[in-house]
Design a protein around this motif. Structure first.
Motif, PDB file in Angstrom:
ATOM      1  N   GLU A   1       0.813  -1.218   0.015  1.00 24.31           N
ATOM      2  CA  GLU A   1      -0.023   0.076  -0.007  1.00 24.31           C
ATOM      3  C   GLU A   1       1.026   1.206   0.025  1.00 24.31           C
ATOM      4  OE1 GLU A   1      -3.261   2.234   3.071  1.00 24.31           O
ATOM      5  OE2 GLU A   1      -2.694  -0.020   3.304  1.00 24.31           O
ATOM      6  N   ASN A   2       0.461   2.226  -1.046  1.00 23.83           N
ATOM      7  CA  ASN A   2       0.962   3.545  -0.877  1.00 23.83           C
ATOM      8  C   ASN A   2       2.685   3.366  -1.356  1.00 23.83           C
ATOM      9  OD1 ASN A   2       0.963   6.496  -0.729  1.00 23.83           O
ATOM     10  ND2 ASN A   2       1.842   6.275   1.443  1.00 23.83           N
ATOM     11  N   THR A   3       2.652   2.733  -2.313  1.00 20.41           N
ATOM     12  CA  THR A   3       3.906   2.484  -2.965  1.00 20.41           C
ATOM     13  C   THR A   3       4.195   3.821  -4.050  1.00 20.41           C
ATOM     14  OG1 THR A   3       4.319   0.161  -3.058  1.00 20.41           O
ATOM     15  CG2 THR A   3       5.661   1.447  -4.568  1.00 20.41           C
ATOM     16  N   LEU A   4       5.116   4.644  -3.838  1.00 20.18           N
ATOM     17  CA  LEU A   4       5.316   5.773  -4.532  1.00 20.18           C
ATOM     18  C   LEU A   4       5.923   5.920  -5.802  1.00 20.18           C
ATOM     19  CD1 LEU A   4       5.898   8.403  -1.665  1.00 20.18           C
ATOM     20  CD2 LEU A   4       3.711   7.995  -2.709  1.00 20.18           C
ATOM     21  N   LEU A   5       5.303   6.401  -6.895  1.00 14.74           N
ATOM     22  CA  LEU A   5       5.907   6.305  -8.097  1.00 14.74           C
ATOM     23  C   LEU A   5       5.946   7.977  -8.642  1.00 14.74           C
ATOM     24  CD1 LEU A   5       4.516   3.474 -10.355  1.00 14.74           C
ATOM     25  CD2 LEU A   5       6.661   3.506  -8.872  1.00 14.74           C
ATOM     26  N   SER A   6       6.684   8.438  -9.628  1.00 16.23           N
ATOM     27  CA  SER A   6       6.684   9.834 -10.088  1.00 16.23           C
ATOM     28  C   SER A   6       7.099   9.839 -11.571  1.00 16.23           C
ATOM     29  CB  SER A   6       7.943  10.811  -9.264  1.00 16.23           C
ATOM     30  OG  SER A   6       9.129   9.972  -9.399  1.00 16.23           O
ATOM     31  N   GLY A   7       6.853  10.961 -12.061  1.00 15.38           N
ATOM     32  CA  GLY A   7       6.994  11.390 -13.390  1.00 15.38           C
ATOM     33  C   GLY A   7       6.906  12.745 -13.592  1.00 15.38           C
ATOM     34  N   SER A   8       7.516  13.318 -14.778  1.00 14.14           N
ATOM     35  CA  SER A   8       7.717  14.593 -15.086  1.00 14.14           C
ATOM     36  C   SER A   8       7.937  14.763 -16.427  1.00 14.14           C
ATOM     37  CB  SER A   8       8.567  15.636 -14.157  1.00 14.14           C
ATOM     38  OG  SER A   8       9.847  14.904 -14.545  1.00 14.14           O
ATOM     39  N   ALA A   9       7.476  16.026 -16.783  1.00 20.13           N
ATOM     40  CA  ALA A   9       7.767  16.390 -18.578  1.00 20.13           C
ATOM     41  C   ALA A   9       7.918  17.858 -18.480  1.00 20.13           C
ATOM     42  CB  ALA A   9       6.685  16.158 -19.490  1.00 20.13           C
ATOM     43  N   THR A  10       9.262  18.511 -19.161  1.00 18.42           N
ATOM     44  CA  THR A  10       9.508  19.923 -19.340  1.00 18.42           C
ATOM     45  C   THR A  10       9.365  20.467 -20.884  1.00 18.42           C
ATOM     46  OG1 THR A  10      11.703  19.689 -19.284  1.00 18.42           O
ATOM     47  CG2 THR A  10      10.701  20.021 -17.165  1.00 18.42           C
ATOM     48  N   ASN A  11       9.427  21.374 -20.998  1.00 17.70           N
ATOM     49  CA  ASN A  11       9.274  22.146 -22.550  1.00 17.70           C
ATOM     50  C   ASN A  11       8.174  21.394 -23.061  1.00 17.70           C
ATOM     51  OD1 ASN A  11      11.484  23.811 -21.895  1.00 17.70           O
ATOM     52  ND2 ASN A  11      12.836  21.989 -22.101  1.00 17.70           N
ATOM     53  N   ILE A  12       6.892  21.222 -22.517  1.00 22.08           N
ATOM     54  CA  ILE A  12       5.871  20.668 -23.379  1.00 22.08           C
ATOM     55  C   ILE A  12       5.486  21.610 -24.579  1.00 22.08           C
ATOM     56  CG2 ILE A  12       3.670  19.803 -23.007  1.00 22.08           C
ATOM     57  CD1 ILE A  12       4.114  19.021 -19.969  1.00 22.08           C
ATOM     58  N   ASN A  13       5.387  22.735 -24.222  1.00 22.50           N
ATOM     59  CA  ASN A  13       5.122  23.785 -25.132  1.00 22.50           C
ATOM     60  C   ASN A  13       3.720  23.545 -25.826  1.00 22.50           C
ATOM     61  OD1 ASN A  13       7.246  25.389 -24.949  1.00 22.50           O
ATOM     62  ND2 ASN A  13       8.677  23.994 -26.344  1.00 22.50           N
ATOM     63  N   LEU A  14       2.646  23.146 -24.925  1.00 21.21           N
ATOM     64  CA  LEU A  14       1.246  23.264 -25.613  1.00 21.21           C
ATOM     65  C   LEU A  14       0.522  24.510 -25.450  1.00 21.21           C
ATOM     66  CD1 LEU A  14      -1.258  21.288 -26.493  1.00 21.21           C
ATOM     67  CD2 LEU A  14      -1.537  20.972 -23.943  1.00 21.21           C
ATOM     68  N   ASN A  15       0.161  25.206 -26.624  1.00 22.47           N
ATOM     69  CA  ASN A  15      -0.406  26.449 -26.546  1.00 22.47           C
ATOM     70  C   ASN A  15      -2.033  26.389 -26.069  1.00 22.47           C
ATOM     71  OD1 ASN A  15       1.739  27.828 -27.170  1.00 22.47           O
ATOM     72  ND2 ASN A  15       1.638  27.234 -29.399  1.00 22.47           N
ATOM     73  N   ILE A  16      -2.278  27.116 -25.287  1.00 21.21           N
ATOM     74  CA  ILE A  16      -3.702  27.250 -24.902  1.00 21.21           C
ATOM     75  C   ILE A  16      -4.272  28.422 -24.827  1.00 21.21           C
ATOM     76  CG2 ILE A  16      -5.367  26.553 -22.959  1.00 21.21           C
ATOM     77  CD1 ILE A  16      -3.297  24.481 -21.823  1.00 21.21           C
ATOM     78  N   SER A  17      -5.262  28.986 -25.536  1.00 25.79           N
ATOM     79  CA  SER A  17      -5.764  30.070 -25.983  1.00 25.79           C
ATOM     80  C   SER A  17      -6.624  30.625 -24.850  1.00 25.79           C
ATOM     81  CB  SER A  17      -6.416  30.426 -27.186  1.00 25.79           C
ATOM     82  OG  SER A  17      -7.463  29.503 -27.307  1.00 25.79           O
ATOM     83  N   ALA A  18      -6.774  31.961 -24.508  1.00 22.14           N
ATOM     84  CA  ALA A  18      -7.727  32.328 -23.549  1.00 22.14           C
ATOM     85  C   ALA A  18      -9.051  32.072 -23.805  1.00 22.14           C
ATOM     86  CB  ALA A  18      -7.448  33.963 -23.436  1.00 22.14           C
ATOM     87  N   GLY A  19      -9.803  31.758 -22.772  1.00 21.84           N
ATOM     88  CA  GLY A  19     -11.220  31.160 -22.755  1.00 21.84           C
ATOM     89  C   GLY A  19     -11.650  29.696 -23.126  1.00 21.84           C
ATOM     90  N   THR A  20     -10.319  28.940 -23.451  1.00 19.43           N
ATOM     91  CA  THR A  20     -10.151  27.472 -23.613  1.00 19.43           C
ATOM     92  C   THR A  20     -10.712  26.890 -22.080  1.00 19.43           C
ATOM     93  OG1 THR A  20      -8.862  27.604 -25.034  1.00 19.43           O
ATOM     94  CG2 THR A  20      -9.191  25.439 -24.100  1.00 19.43           C
ATOM     95  N   ARG A  21     -11.608  25.641 -22.022  1.00 22.88           N
ATOM     96  CA  ARG A  21     -11.853  24.921 -20.862  1.00 22.88           C
ATOM     97  C   ARG A  21     -10.718  23.855 -20.709  1.00 22.88           C
ATOM     98  NH1 ARG A  21     -17.652  23.008 -20.644  1.00 22.88           N
ATOM     99  NH2 ARG A  21     -17.468  23.286 -18.393  1.00 22.88           N
ATOM    100  N   VAL A  22     -10.291  23.806 -19.593  1.00 22.31           N
ATOM    101  CA  VAL A  22      -9.020  23.013 -19.256  1.00 22.31           C
ATOM    102  C   VAL A  22      -9.439  22.079 -18.183  1.00 22.31           C
ATOM    103  CG1 VAL A  22      -6.635  22.821 -18.591  1.00 22.31           C
ATOM    104  CG2 VAL A  22      -7.327  24.534 -19.893  1.00 22.31           C
TER     105      VAL A  22
END
Length: 277
Positions: free
Chosen positions: A228-249
């Motif tokens: 129980e509660n074994t920890l894993l992790s992950g990450s990503a940088t420089n994804i560069n996903l453009n999201i315009s104003a007014g978009t639902r996220v």
């Protein structure tokens, strides 16, 4: 002429001395005798008074220039003179090249599934069957079935777990931590992940943005009992996903499997943050 009576004394003298007769006529001058020896030079007479200065003579021809003498020791620096009048301002120079755009601090959106979690599933091919939505210290309370890479909000409660982007932004990075709710033995290698889904303003249909998917660096390993509660992790940088104003996220939680022999379902906790610039 006065008469003179001869005294006895004078008579006595006359008796003993011949009386000179009158001087005869001077004879002719004899020839000049030989010049005698020059007498000794007499002492120098006293210096006479200096005569008046004569007129200045004509200037002589200028002599040749002599060699330059050695340079003398530098004199002390004089006091600074008064500042001159400021000159006219020159023309403006050309505009320089625009610098690199800074990243800025941007915005941070934290998330954590709490205080409990939901049952998620993957099909026999290992693809996720549903997603759960998360936000800061909570979750949607509803699993959303996937149709391809989309899901939709329905009517009623627990159908609004998203936020609206307030400016034109770029998703820069995601960091996430994953853990299992209870001990289990995985069927296949299990990779929990988070992924961003977006919908246009006024739409309830969300599309998973695969470029933003961040899964655990290592899986819950096939056939190995996980405490129980074994920890894993992950990450990503420089994804560069453009999201315009007014978009639902929406921030979606799911998992996929590799090598599973059947469809699976597990409970996992998810937490982390997304960075927007």
């Amino acid at each position: 002429m006065t008469a003179h009576r001869i005294l006895s004394e004078e008579l006595t003298y006359l008796d003993s001395t011949n009386v000179n007769g009158a001087t005869g006529v001077t004879g002719a001058t004899g020839e000049t005798g030989a010049t005698g020896v020059t007498g000794a030079t007499g002492e120098t007479g006293a210096t006479g008074v200096t005569g008046a200065t004569g007129e200045t003579g004509a200037a002589g021809v200028t002599g040749a220039t002599g060699e330059a003498g050695a340079t003398g020791v530098t004199g002390a620096t004089g006091e600074t003179g008064a500042a001159g009048v400021t000159g006219a301002t020159g023309e403006a120079g050309a505009t320089g090249v625009t610098g690199v755009t800074g990243t800025g601090a941007g915005g941070i959106v934290p998330f954590a599934v709490a205080p409990d979690t939901l049952l998620l599933a993957a099909d026999s091919a290992g693809n996720p069957s549903n997603v759960m939505l998360t936000y800061y210290a909570g979750h949607s309370g509803t699993q959303y079935a996937l149709t391809g890479n989309q899901f939709s909000f329905g009517a009623g409660n627990n159908q609004q777990y998203s936020f609206t982007m307030p400016y034109d932004a770029t998703l820069n990075s995601i960091y996430a931590t994953f853990s299992n709710w209870a001990a289990f033995t995985p069927n296949g290698n299990v990779y929990p992940f988070v992924v961003i889904a977006t919908a246009a303003a006024g739409s309830n249909t969300f599309t998973l943005q695969s470029d933003s998917q961040v899964e655990s660096d290592t899986p819950f390993t096939n056939g190995i009992s996980q405490t129980e509660n074994t920890l894993l992790s992950g990450s990503a940088t420089n994804i560069n996903l453009n999201i315009s104003a007014g978009t639902r996220v929406a921030i979606c939680c799911a998992y996929r499997t590799e090598g599973a022999t059947a469809a699976t379902s597990y409970y996992f906790f998810y937490s982390g943050a997304i960075h927007l610039i």
